[in-house]
Design a protein around this motif. Structure first.
Motif, PDB file in Angstrom:
ATOM      1  N   GLN A  11      -8.851  -6.254  -1.180  1.00  0.00           N
ATOM      2  CA  GLN A  11      -8.759  -4.740  -0.804  1.00  0.00           C
ATOM      3  C   GLN A  11     -10.450  -4.475  -0.854  1.00  0.00           C
ATOM      4  N   LYS A  50      -5.168  -7.776  -4.219  1.00  0.00           N
ATOM      5  CA  LYS A  50      -6.872  -7.353  -4.690  1.00  0.00           C
ATOM      6  C   LYS A  50      -7.996  -7.720  -4.443  1.00  0.00           C
ATOM      7  N   THR A  89     -13.081  -4.904   1.124  1.00  0.00           N
ATOM      8  CA  THR A  89     -12.909  -4.298   2.078  1.00  0.00           C
ATOM      9  C   THR A  89     -13.723  -3.444   1.264  1.00  0.00           C
ATOM     10  N   GLU A  90     -13.613  -3.144   0.950  1.00  0.00           N
ATOM     11  CA  GLU A  90     -14.300  -1.960   0.248  1.00  0.00           C
ATOM     12  C   GLU A  90     -16.399  -1.526   0.402  1.00  0.00           C
ATOM     13  N   ASN A  99       0.681  -1.307   0.265  1.00  0.00           N
ATOM     14  CA  ASN A  99       0.037   0.156   0.125  1.00  0.00           C
ATOM     15  C   ASN A  99       0.922   0.918  -0.356  1.00  0.00           C
TER      16      ASN A  99
END
Ligand SMILES: NC(=O)C1=CN([C@@H]2O[C@H](COP(=O)(O)OP(=O)(O)OC[C@H]3O[C@@H](n4cnc5c(N)ncnc54)[C@H](OP(=O)(O)O)[C@@H]3O)[C@@H](O)[C@H]2O)C=CC1
Ligand SMILES: O=C(O)C1=N[C@H](C(=O)O)C[C@H](O)C1
Length: 267
Positions: free
Chosen positions: A173, A170, A176-177, A106
């Motif tokens: 990630q 990815k 988690t949005e 990140n």
């Protein structure tokens, strides 16, 4: 139509060899040079696995290559430490870049996003170029809204340097949005053997398998009451990635700043 002039880093690698074939088969692409740390001064056609018709010089250093050759796009398919270095170099020279190399943290992404913006130069980092893998990630993000208990198992060939895979990171990630951080499993669970529960990203467990015979595979497993949903993608060979590499090279010509993930440029 002007051809897109490409520098390819990593032409002898498993992905690099496929990319050379793809560039050769694409009429509006032209390979102007390759960067290969071990073969300075050769022609690309002299490298093992390269098409015989490829008349382009090989440089052992990206900086020298960029200064010697006029190029539109750098494509990097090397290794995590080198991919970061090449992206930074290309951006500093204002050259558009497509990165397939994985292993970006990140912090790397934040730093390189700022650099691409500062230099007003387009770059794409694509953890996975395969359309099926992009769909797997998209569907997993959607499913996580309804089935938030999730574990990821990614499986790759045993020559892979980074773990977990760029695709697994990815995927997590993207989830988690739309999903709140949550702890999974029993609150009192403990590992009797360190690592038994895999890596953890905001409560999502990620397990990395490395074996000869594998190419690139991922399962995203969702557990619900009385049911389990599995979304799975398999790359059977590396030609699966080439339409995505082609799309990224075409698209990066028209973007400014850094785009992370092919889903952001697919119609
Ligand atoms: N985004 C995607 O869809 C995909 C991404 N990948 C990623 O792409 C990368 C490459 O994968 P793969 O082809 O399987 O790996 P390989 O190990 O087969 O190839 C990497 C190549 O990079 C070369 N290399 C190392 N250092 C340099 C350098 N300084 N300059 C130029 N070339 C260098 C290596 O040469 P040498 O052998 O001499 O060290 C090797 O030929 C990995 O990070 C992988 O995770 C892979 C598949 C799909
Ligand atoms: O190293 C590989 O092979 C692959 N790397 C990428 C990743 O880390 O996700 C993409 C694909 O899984 C193949």
């Amino acid at each position: 139509m002007n051809k897109i002039k490409i520098i390819l880093a990593g032409p002898r690698g498993k992905m690099g060899q496929e990319a050379l074939k793809m560039i050769e088969e694409t009429q509006h692409f032209e390979l102007v040079a390759a960067v290969d740390s071990k073969n300075d001064g050769l022609q690309v056609k002299d490298l093992s696995g390269a098409p015989e018709s490829m008349e382009a010089p090989v440089y052992d250093d990206m900086e020298n290559c960029i200064q010697a050759v006029e190029a539109d796009v750098v494509v990097d398919l090397t290794r995590p430490d080198i991919g970061k270095k090449h992206l930074e170099l290309a951006l500093n020279h204002g050259i558009r870049t497509v990165i397939g190399t994985t292993g970006f943290s990140n912090d790397d992404l934040k730093r390189l996003t700022a650099l691409a913006e500062e230099k007003s130069t387009g770059a794409i980092i694509a953890p996975n170029f395969a359309i099926g893998a992009i769909l797997m990630m998209k569907f997993a993000k959607e499913a996580s809204k309804y089935l938030p208990d999730i574990e990821i198992i990614e499986k790759h060939h045993d020559q892979k340097l980074d773990a977990p895979s760029g695709t697994a990171l990815k995927t997590a990630q993207l989830i988690t949005e739309v999903r709140e951080e949550k702890s999974q499993g029993h609150p009192d669970e403990k590992e009797d053997l360190e690592g038994a529960r895999g890596a953890e990203l905001e409560g999502i467990r990620i397990h990395s398998v490395r074996l000869p015979g594998l190419v690139a595979h991922q399962e995203v497993i969702f557990g619900g009451v009385g049911q389990v949903l599995t979304i799975r993608h398999d790359s059977i060979n590396r030609t699966s990635f080439m339409p995505g590499v082609r799309l990224a090279v075409e698209s990066v010509m028209n973007i400014e700043g850094l785009v992370y993930g092919l889903e952001n440029i697919m119609e």
